[in-house]
Motif scaffolding. Structure first.
Motif, PDB file in Angstrom:
ATOM      1  N   UNK A   1       0.845  -1.206   0.000  1.00  0.00           N
ATOM      2  CA  UNK A   1       0.000   0.000   0.000  1.00  0.00           C
ATOM      3  C   UNK A   1       0.874   1.249   0.000  1.00  0.00           C
ATOM      4  N   UNK A   2       0.237   2.384  -0.036  1.00  0.00           N
ATOM      5  CA  UNK A   2       0.977   3.654  -0.135  1.00  0.00           C
ATOM      6  C   UNK A   2       1.871   3.896   1.072  1.00  0.00           C
ATOM      7  N   UNK A   3       1.587   3.240   2.179  1.00  0.00           N
ATOM      8  CA  UNK A   3       2.426   3.383   3.371  1.00  0.00           C
ATOM      9  C   UNK A   3       3.808   2.771   3.177  1.00  0.00           C
ATOM     10  N   UNK A   4       3.943   1.860   2.219  1.00  0.00           N
ATOM     11  CA  UNK A   4       5.251   1.312   1.903  1.00  0.00           C
ATOM     12  C   UNK A   4       5.534  -0.082   2.423  1.00  0.00           C
ATOM     13  N   UNK A   5       4.797  -0.531   3.411  1.00  0.00           N
ATOM     14  CA  UNK A   5       5.082  -1.860   3.947  1.00  0.00           C
ATOM     15  C   UNK A   5       4.784  -2.934   2.899  1.00  0.00           C
ATOM     16  N   UNK A   6       5.507  -4.009   2.955  1.00  0.00           N
ATOM     17  CA  UNK A   6       5.309  -5.139   2.062  1.00  0.00           C
ATOM     18  C   UNK A   6       4.527  -6.208   2.812  1.00  0.00           C
TER      19      UNK A   6
END
Lengths: 117, 116
Positions: free
Chosen positions: B40-45
């Motif tokens: 997601x846009x938050x960056x977590x995978x």
């Protein structure tokens, strides 16, 4: 379970300074940890693989002296960006591989956004 | 040669519809693993699903299923009943040689947008 933390989540620094990013596996031991770099709108690129107690293995094109990796324990790996420059600005993500289970996924940290001014 | 190919830079789907995200891979190993991650846009995978090369059945995890066609070297992700929260980047990844360092190689990703 299988939580990986990264600290800091955000860092802004001046050109020429060094920045240390920590990656911790909170509820499992990780023999192997990985460091990735991701530029905007691009994929993850593996920088290096670190194994506890031994030297990291760097991918081709990654400067060892620029990106220092230390895997001091089974739950902690650190990435130090030395003498950071604006082109080092990126999103850095670590992942940790649990000791057991070849089918196990790597568990990723939330990432660290580095901005070098 | 690129090992993981995701040919769809972007996909649109309407809420509650199913969507297939394509992934083809290239390897000479007999033993390998295929993964899908959501970013997601938050960056977590976020790990979604895993398929081993010797698995006889296609992997399923809730609304996610993997259409594994070994002969064609494809591992497409199927998301059923799309939700607004599914809007994100999706990466296909492969791990060769299920021993050793177990490096993951990622595709270029597909951005999925789910509309109401």
């Amino acid at each position: 379970g299988a939580v990986v933390s990264q600290h800091p989540s955000w860092v802004i620094c001046k050109s020429g300074t060094s920045v240390k990013i920590e990656c911790r596996s909170l509820d499992f031991q990780a023999t192997t940890m990985f460091w990735y770099r991701q530029f905007p709108k691009q994929s993850l690129m593996l920088m290096a693989t670190s194994n506890e107690g031994s030297k990291a293995t760097y991918e081709q094109g990654v400067e060892k002296d620029k990106f220092l990796i230390n895997h001091a324990s089974l739950t902690l790996s650190t990435l130090t960006v030395t003498s950071a420059h604006p082109e080092d600005s990126s999103f850095y993500i670590c992942s940790a591989q649990p000791r057991q289970g070849s089918r196990e996924t790597q568990y990723f940290g939330p990432g660290t956004r580095l901005l070098v001014l | 040669a690129q090992k993981i190919t995701q040919t769809q830079p972007g996909m649109f789907v309407q809420e509650k519809e199913a969507v297939t995200l394509d992934c083809t891979y290239d390897t000479s190993d007999q033993s390998y693993g295929l993964f899908w991650y959501k970013q997601p846009s938050s960056g977590e995978m976020i790990f979604l699903i895993y398929q081993g090369s010797y698995d006889e059945q296609n992997a399923t995890e809730g609304r996610y299923s993997l259409n594994f066609q070994k002969a064609r070297k494809s591992a497409n992700l199927v998301i059923s009943a799309s939700q607004l929260g599914d809007s994100a980047m999706y990466f296909c990844a492969m791990r060769e040689a299920l021993t050793g360092f177990q490096k993951l190689v990622f595709g270029t990703g597909t951005r999925l947008l789910v509309s109401p």
